[in-house]
Every structure is written in structure tokens, then in C-alpha cells.
Design an enzyme around this catalytic site. Structure first.
Site, mmCIF file in Angstrom:
data_model
loop_
_atom_site.group_PDB
_atom_site.id
_atom_site.type_symbol
_atom_site.label_atom_id
_atom_site.label_comp_id
_atom_site.label_asym_id
_atom_site.label_seq_id
_atom_site.Cartn_x
_atom_site.Cartn_y
_atom_site.Cartn_z
ATOM 1 N N SER A 36 76.813 88.236 -6.815
ATOM 2 C CA SER A 36 77.401 88.273 -8.263
ATOM 3 C C SER A 36 79.198 88.796 -8.005
ATOM 4 O O SER A 36 79.819 88.766 -9.441
ATOM 5 C CB SER A 36 76.873 90.450 -8.740
ATOM 6 O OG SER A 36 77.168 91.373 -7.845
ATOM 7 N N ASP A 339 81.611 98.259 -13.004
ATOM 8 C CA ASP A 339 80.054 99.601 -13.495
ATOM 9 C C ASP A 339 79.604 100.323 -12.455
ATOM 10 O O ASP A 339 78.413 100.889 -12.130
ATOM 11 C CB ASP A 339 79.165 98.190 -13.744
ATOM 12 C CG ASP A 339 79.196 97.101 -12.794
ATOM 13 O OD1 ASP A 339 79.656 97.716 -11.787
ATOM 14 O OD2 ASP A 339 78.116 95.984 -12.984
ATOM 15 N N HIS A 342 80.147 96.368 -9.073
ATOM 16 C CA HIS A 342 81.491 95.309 -9.132
ATOM 17 C C HIS A 342 82.249 96.197 -9.255
ATOM 18 O O HIS A 342 82.709 97.320 -10.363
ATOM 19 C CB HIS A 342 80.822 94.202 -10.102
ATOM 20 C CG HIS A 342 80.020 93.758 -9.949
ATOM 21 N ND1 HIS A 342 78.368 94.314 -10.886
ATOM 22 C CD2 HIS A 342 78.931 93.287 -9.206
ATOM 23 C CE1 HIS A 342 77.203 94.313 -9.977
ATOM 24 N NE2 HIS A 342 77.142 93.612 -9.770
#
Length: 381
Positions: A36, A339, A342
Site C-alpha cells: 500500500s 489513517d 499510512h
């Protein structure tokens, strides 16, 4: 005579200095693998309708794209800033064009998938560790080979030159292999035993890429996970000795350093095996720690997540960012964490600048030509 010497050096090393826009860089394509931290939309495109993932809902993407982009951040990622520094367009996710005709003018491709691991899912299943995706590094490498076969079917020799002049980003990958175990409370002693397997997987794919003609590869290390809101929440304790003077969990950061140290040992072995290849270790750990050590210097207000709900660090694993009930900060540029898992675009840009400009890469990435003279830097060293 001096001019001839300089030109000869540039030709031999394939590197050039970033002094002006007129200095053309030989790197015209980027091929990126990872999770990610680099995914520009592959997980989002991996099923119809898209898989249910918190990154697929507002406010993700609000800062730069002003809509959800498949990236797990409020805006751009490190890979976006690498491409920008080299004058290469934003990388398209591989799954977004898998049925279309590709060519080298596309600037490369992104194979990274949010949640991806370096190891196969069976490794975790055998150890009782749940994983949500099976887009392992080997799967991503298979995608690259499939793409390469379409790019190279007309002129193999020309293709070899294109691969040689491309930049390969092998990661960040491997973080999830360790995170999945730590999230469910596996002991650090056990998780340490996974490290050789993870590094071997990264090393094996790196060798495969070199065998296909890759000449410059960047292999990032792990971030300082002891400073992340998710870990600070999971392992929150009243024992002040568990934290360093900056507020990070010491034992988790020591584990990140342990992993990064072993990764660098393996990269040194690869450099000895392939002395003609540029293998660059990217020090995400120290680039990020600069921000965590002195957040106020860069306009950040601490370790809390921008988008989250509840707890000391504004993170709750049961109600993630993307849920309509979750609050979002007014200005993500004032936060390191987006968040809880991340980072924000602001943090990613500073981390990218830290190794693009130096010194957080070995050898230093700033010996590469930066085609975009307007990229801009904020010195953080």
C-alpha cells in the site's frame, strides 16, 4: 579536457547531475512492486465491484486528486514523487491496462498491491495468521513478465536496452509479512524468525529482475513502525520505559532496524554478485525518523492520525478512516500519519525528498538525473 572527462563519466555511469531541466535522464520508465505504500490502484481494480477496503472511500485522495484514487493516503505516495523527480508521468496500475496495448512511452507500470506480502499466503496460513490478499511479490513479478512479453515481442534487443534504462522499485515490500503477525499479538521472537524468509523472497525477485536485464534497482527498508499510530494504540502502555524520548515504542523500532540491517547485508551480497548493477538501498527508516524526532520543525503537530476516531492516537481498528462516522482533520499537511497505518502526502513527500536529495540512500540517489528542475526540495537532514 574537463568537459570531455565529465561527459565520459556520465556515459559510463549512466548517471547525471540535477542542475537543470536540459540535462536529460536516461531513466524513462519505472517499474514498481510493493504494497500500500506504492499501490496506485491495483487492489481497487482487482475485482468487480471493487473489494471493500477502507482506502476506497472518501476522504482518501482528497488532498491532491480530490477523489478516491486507489491510493491509501490523502494524496500522492512516494512512488509519485520519485516519478515526478525524474520527469516520468504518474505510474498507471497494471490491472488498469492489462487488456490494452502497452508501450514504453507509458513510462512504466505499477504492480504494487495494498496488503501485499513478499511471501506467499500459505506461509501465513500455516502459522494461523490471516491475510486479506494473495498478491505476493512473486505474483507481481509474474505480471511484470507477462507485460514484458508483450513489450518485447517485436524487438528483443531494443527491449533489453529499455529494461536496462528503466528504474525498478522493489518495494517497500515485506512490511505486511511482519505487520500481519504483530497485529494479532505474535511474539517478537517468533516474528524475527520470519525475517530471513522475507528477505530471501525480496532477494530472489531482485535476482530475477537482474536476469531480465534490470540495471538499476531501488530496495527500500521498513519504516519505524514503533512511531505509527496503529502500533502505539495496540501496544499502548503506562510503562514509560517502553518509549523513547520522542514517544515511539523502542522495541518495535529496534525490530525495524533489525530487519533493515539484515536486508542491507543481503543487498551487499547481491552487489558482490552483480558488480555491474546499481542496487540502491532506500533508508525509509531514518528518512521518516527525522520527521518523528522533530515534527514541529516540519509543521507537524504530533503522532495522532489525521483521519480516525478515538484513543490517544486517534486510531480505532474497528472504525477505520473511510467510515462515515470517522472524523477528518482540517489540514492533513500538519500530520505525519493519515489513517493510523499510512502516512499523509506531506510526510511521503518529505521522505521522498530525504533520499532523492540524500543522504538516505546507499549509494545516494541524488547522483541520478532529475529531469524536473521544478520538483523542489525541503532539506530535512
Amino acid at each position: 579536457m574537463k568537459r570531455i572527462t565529465v561527459v565520459a563519466f556520465v556515459v559510463i555511469s549512466c548517471f547525471c547531475l540535477a542542475s537543470s531541466k536540459s540535462e536529460l535522464c536516461s531513466y524513462t520508465s519505472i517499474f514498481s512492486f510493493g504494497d500500500s505504500l506504492a499501490d496506485t490502484g491495483n487492489l481497487y481494480l482487482s475485482s468487480e465491484p471493487p473489494l471493500s477496503n477502507h482506502c476506497f472511500f472518501p476522504p482518501y485522495g482528497e488532498t491532491f486528486f480530490h477523489h478516491v484514487s486507489g491510493r491509501c493516503s490523502d494524496g500522492r505516495l512516494i512512488i509519485d514523487f520519485i516519478g515526478e523527480s525524474l520527469g516520468i508521468p504518474p505510474l498507471k496500475p497494471y490491472l488498469g491496462k492489462k487488456n490494452d496495448e502497452w508501450n514504453w512511452k507509458d513510462g512504466g507500470a505499477n504492480f504494487a498491491v495494498a496488503g501485499a506480502t513478499a511471501l506467499e499466503s500459505t506461509f501465513f496460513e500455516d502459522r494461523g495468521i490471516p491475510v486479506k490478499t494473495n498478491y505476493s511479490l512473486s505474483v507481481q513479478f509474474t505480471w511484470f513478465k507477462d507485460l514484458l512479453s508483450t513489450l518485447c515481442n517485436s524487438s528483443p534487443q531494443s527491449c533489453l536496452e529499455e529494461v536496462k534504462n528503466s528504474l525498478f522499485l522493489v518495494g517497500e515490500i515485506g512490511g505486511n509479512d511482519l505487520n500481519h503477525a504483530l497485529y494479532i499479538g505474535k511474539s517478537i521472537i517468533e516474528v524475527k524468525t520470519y525475517v530471513p524468509h522475507v528477505i530471501n523472497a525480496i532477494s530472489s525477485i531482485t535476482k530475477e529482475l537482474i536476469g531480465l536485464g534490470a540495471h538499476t534497482l531501488m530496495v527500500p527498508g521498513n519504516l519505524p513502525i514503533g512511531c505509527g499510530a496503529i502500533y502505539l494504540t495496540i501496544y499502548e502502555t503506562k510503562d514509560e520505559k517502553q518509549y523513547d524520548k520522542f514517544g515511539c515504542l523502542k522495541w518495535l523500532n529496534e525490530f525495524s532496524k533489525y530487519y533493515n540491517h539484515n536486508l542491507q547485508i543481503e543487498l551487499n551480497k547481491l552487489r558482490a554478485l552483480y558488480p555491474h548493477v546499481n542496487i540502491i538501498y532506500v533508508d525509509y527508516y531514518n528518512a521518516a525518523m527525522t520527521l518523528y524526532r522533530r515534527p514541529a520543525k516540519f509543521g507537524f503537530i504530533g503522532f495522532k492520525a489525521c483521519c480516525g476516531k478515538g484513543g490517544s492516537y486517534n486510531f480505532n481498528a474497528s472504525i477505520m478512516c473511510g467510515d462515515p462516522s470517522v472524523n477528518v482533520c482540517g489540514d492533513p499537511s500538519k500530520y505525519i500519519g493519515w489513517d493510523g497505518i499510512h502516512l499523509t502526502e506531506a510526510a511521503y513527500k518529505l521522505i521522498a525528498q530525504a533520499f532523492i536529495e540524500g543522504p538516505h540512500s546507499q549509494p545516494q540517489f541524488n547522483s541520478l538525473c532529475l529531469a524536473n528542475a521544478n520538483f523542489g526540495y525541503t532539506r530535512i537532514i
